[in-house]
Motif scaffolding. Structure first.
Motif, PDB file in Angstrom:
ATOM      1  N   ASN A  11       0.830  -1.199   0.000  1.00 11.49           N
ATOM      2  CA  ASN A  11       0.000   0.000   0.000  1.00 11.49           C
ATOM      3  C   ASN A  11       0.872   1.261   0.000  1.00 11.49           C
ATOM      4  OD1 ASN A  11      -2.588   1.300   2.256  1.00 11.49           O
ATOM      5  ND2 ASN A  11      -2.323   1.664   0.084  1.00 11.49           N
ATOM      6  N   VAL A  12       1.938   1.279   0.807  1.00  8.05           N
ATOM      7  CA  VAL A  12       2.851   2.427   0.844  1.00  8.05           C
ATOM      8  C   VAL A  12       3.512   2.614  -0.522  1.00  8.05           C
ATOM      9  CG1 VAL A  12       5.000   3.341   1.822  1.00  8.05           C
ATOM     10  CG2 VAL A  12       3.278   2.335   3.324  1.00  8.05           C
ATOM     11  N   LEU A  13       3.994   1.524  -1.116  1.00  9.38           N
ATOM     12  CA  LEU A  13       4.636   1.627  -2.424  1.00  9.38           C
ATOM     13  C   LEU A  13       3.657   2.150  -3.474  1.00  9.38           C
ATOM     14  CD1 LEU A  13       6.764  -1.668  -2.561  1.00  9.38           C
ATOM     15  CD2 LEU A  13       7.450   0.608  -1.762  1.00  9.38           C
ATOM     16  N   SER A  14       2.407   1.723  -3.381  1.00 11.79           N
ATOM     17  CA  SER A  14       1.382   2.186  -4.330  1.00 11.79           C
ATOM     18  C   SER A  14       1.080   3.667  -4.150  1.00 11.79           C
ATOM     19  CB  SER A  14       0.095   1.381  -4.163  1.00 11.79           C
ATOM     20  OG  SER A  14       0.309   0.043  -4.510  1.00 11.79           O
ATOM     21  N   ILE A  15       1.013   4.112  -2.899  1.00 14.25           N
ATOM     22  CA  ILE A  15       0.766   5.536  -2.622  1.00 14.25           C
ATOM     23  C   ILE A  15       1.890   6.362  -3.231  1.00 14.25           C
ATOM     24  CG2 ILE A  15       0.700   7.290  -0.789  1.00 14.25           C
ATOM     25  CD1 ILE A  15      -0.701   5.058   0.959  1.00 14.25           C
ATOM     26  N   LEU A  16       3.123   5.955  -2.981  1.00 12.17           N
ATOM     27  CA  LEU A  16       4.270   6.694  -3.514  1.00 12.17           C
ATOM     28  C   LEU A  16       4.287   6.672  -5.038  1.00 12.17           C
ATOM     29  CD1 LEU A  16       7.020   5.560  -1.001  1.00 12.17           C
ATOM     30  CD2 LEU A  16       6.046   7.864  -1.234  1.00 12.17           C
ATOM     31  N   HIS A  17       3.963   5.526  -5.605  1.00  9.46           N
ATOM     32  CA  HIS A  17       3.969   5.389  -7.069  1.00  9.46           C
ATOM     33  C   HIS A  17       3.019   6.378  -7.731  1.00  9.46           C
ATOM     34  CE1 HIS A  17       3.260   3.433 -11.003  1.00  9.46           C
ATOM     35  NE2 HIS A  17       4.555   3.180 -10.890  1.00  9.46           N
ATOM     36  N   GLY A  18       1.924   6.698  -7.051  1.00 10.87           N
ATOM     37  CA  GLY A  18       0.922   7.597  -7.621  1.00 10.87           C
ATOM     38  C   GLY A  18       1.173   9.076  -7.361  1.00 10.87           C
ATOM     39  N   GLN A  19       2.240   9.404  -6.658  1.00 13.76           N
ATOM     40  CA  GLN A  19       2.526  10.799  -6.311  1.00 13.76           C
ATOM     41  C   GLN A  19       3.495  11.420  -7.317  1.00 13.76           C
ATOM     42  OE1 GLN A  19       0.960  12.521  -3.738  1.00 13.76           O
ATOM     43  NE2 GLN A  19      -0.201  10.636  -3.952  1.00 13.76           N
ATOM     44  N   PRO A  20       3.425  12.751  -7.468  1.00  7.07           N
ATOM     45  CA  PRO A  20       4.399  13.429  -8.331  1.00  7.07           C
ATOM     46  C   PRO A  20       5.824  13.098  -7.873  1.00  7.07           C
ATOM     47  CG  PRO A  20       2.670  14.949  -7.638  1.00  7.07           C
ATOM     48  CD  PRO A  20       2.474  13.670  -6.864  1.00  7.07           C
ATOM     49  N   GLU A  21       6.671  12.770  -8.813  1.00  7.56           N
ATOM     50  CA  GLU A  21       8.063  12.387  -8.544  1.00  7.56           C
ATOM     51  C   GLU A  21       8.168  11.211  -7.575  1.00  7.56           C
ATOM     52  OE1 GLU A  21      10.745  15.690  -7.844  1.00  7.56           O
ATOM     53  OE2 GLU A  21       9.408  17.021  -8.949  1.00  7.56           O
ATOM     54  N   GLN A  22       7.081  10.467  -7.423  1.00  8.69           N
ATOM     55  CA  GLN A  22       7.006   9.293  -6.544  1.00  8.69           C
ATOM     56  C   GLN A  22       7.525   9.617  -5.144  1.00  8.69           C
ATOM     57  OE1 GLN A  22       8.940   6.190  -8.904  1.00  8.69           O
ATOM     58  NE2 GLN A  22       6.985   5.744  -9.878  1.00  8.69           N
ATOM     59  N   THR A  23       7.133  10.805  -4.656  1.00 11.64           N
ATOM     60  CA  THR A  23       7.578  11.313  -3.358  1.00 11.64           C
ATOM     61  C   THR A  23       6.380  11.837  -2.584  1.00 11.64           C
ATOM     62  OG1 THR A  23       9.703  11.932  -4.323  1.00 11.64           O
ATOM     63  CG2 THR A  23       9.130  12.968  -2.235  1.00 11.64           C
ATOM     64  N   ALA A  24       6.360  11.592  -1.273  1.00  8.40           N
ATOM     65  CA  ALA A  24       5.271  12.082  -0.421  1.00  8.40           C
ATOM     66  C   ALA A  24       5.800  12.291   0.993  1.00  8.40           C
ATOM     67  CB  ALA A  24       4.121  11.082  -0.406  1.00  8.40           C
ATOM     68  N   THR A  25       5.066  13.080   1.751  1.00  9.19           N
ATOM     69  CA  THR A  25       5.406  13.250   3.167  1.00  9.19           C
ATOM     70  C   THR A  25       4.876  12.052   3.952  1.00  9.19           C
ATOM     71  OG1 THR A  25       3.355  14.416   3.684  1.00  9.19           O
ATOM     72  CG2 THR A  25       5.251  15.779   3.005  1.00  9.19           C
ATOM     73  N   VAL A  26       5.408  11.864   5.130  1.00 10.93           N
ATOM     74  CA  VAL A  26       4.945  10.799   6.011  1.00 10.93           C
ATOM     75  C   VAL A  26       3.464  11.009   6.330  1.00 10.93           C
ATOM     76  CG1 VAL A  26       5.220   9.738   8.291  1.00 10.93           C
ATOM     77  CG2 VAL A  26       7.243  10.427   6.983  1.00 10.93           C
ATOM     78  N   ASN A  27       3.069  12.259   6.555  1.00 10.22           N
ATOM     79  CA  ASN A  27       1.665  12.551   6.871  1.00 10.22           C
ATOM     80  C   ASN A  27       0.734  12.155   5.733  1.00 10.22           C
ATOM     81  OD1 ASN A  27       2.254  13.503   9.403  1.00 10.22           O
ATOM     82  ND2 ASN A  27       2.250  15.654   8.806  1.00 10.22           N
ATOM     83  N   LEU A  28       1.119  12.440   4.502  1.00 11.47           N
ATOM     84  CA  LEU A  28       0.274  12.076   3.356  1.00 11.47           C
ATOM     85  C   LEU A  28       0.135  10.560   3.281  1.00 11.47           C
ATOM     86  CD1 LEU A  28      -0.153  13.571  -0.020  1.00 11.47           C
ATOM     87  CD2 LEU A  28       0.495  11.176   0.025  1.00 11.47           C
ATOM     88  N   ILE A  29       1.225   9.845   3.466  1.00 14.28           N
ATOM     89  CA  ILE A  29       1.177   8.379   3.430  1.00 14.28           C
ATOM     90  C   ILE A  29       0.243   7.860   4.517  1.00 14.28           C
ATOM     91  CG2 ILE A  29       2.531   6.277   3.815  1.00 14.28           C
ATOM     92  CD1 ILE A  29       4.894   7.834   2.468  1.00 14.28           C
ATOM     93  N   THR A  30       0.386   8.377   5.720  1.00 14.97           N
ATOM     94  CA  THR A  30      -0.454   7.945   6.845  1.00 14.97           C
ATOM     95  C   THR A  30      -1.931   8.175   6.548  1.00 14.97           C
ATOM     96  OG1 THR A  30       1.336   8.397   8.401  1.00 14.97           O
ATOM     97  CG2 THR A  30      -0.886   8.244   9.315  1.00 14.97           C
TER      98      THR A  30
END
Length: 145
Positions: free
Chosen positions: A48-67
């Motif tokens: 799920n974390v890898l999928s969240i990151l994969h869908g973000q611009p530049e495959q980067t997100a904050t910890v809060n967004l992931i949570t």
């Protein structure tokens, strides 16, 4: 198989039966996915974390967004991220302007493994036609409304 046969129980009401059926079926699906993901050495939460990151611009997100976006919000996000970092699937970067903000970035290895795991999960089929799946989705969304 009917839920009554699966767990050898009779229910006092259709509502009780439905709720038990949702819980039982959820666990059944989770167990099938966990077994299918075993060759990747990923848990469903890690995927799920890898999928969240994969869908973000530049495959980067904050910890809060992931949570906020996790399907299962029970796990300790920091521990989950540390396990993925130990596997080389993500990298952590501190914000130079605000040390409290940590960015999580998907590594190339993480992106490849995410795609492999997605293919595996897609192969775990449920015995429903598309129209039936649409009806089930509407009913589950109604339960949560």
């Amino acid at each position: 198989m009917k839920i009554e046969q699966e767990i050898k129980h009779t229910f006092d009401s259709p509502q009780q039966r439905a709720l038990t059926n949702i819980i039982f079926t959820s666990n059944w699906v989770l167990n099938r996915i966990a077994a299918a993901l075993k060759p990747t050495n990923l848990s469903l939460q890690q995927f799920n974390v890898l999928s969240i990151l994969h869908g973000q611009p530049e495959q980067t997100a904050t910890v809060n967004l992931i949570t906020e976006r996790l399907i299962d919000r029970m796990p300790n996000t920091s521990r989950l991220l540390n396990k993925l970092m130990d596997k080389g699937l993500i990298e952590k970067e501190k914000n130079t302007n605000d040390q409290r903000v940590v960015y999580i970035k998907l590594t190339p290895e993480g992106a490849i493994l995410k795609q492999q795991a997605r293919s595996i999960i897609n192969s775990v089929l449920v015995n429903l036609e598309d129209k039936e799946a649409d009806i089930l989705n509407e009913l589950l969304e109604k339960v949560r409304s």
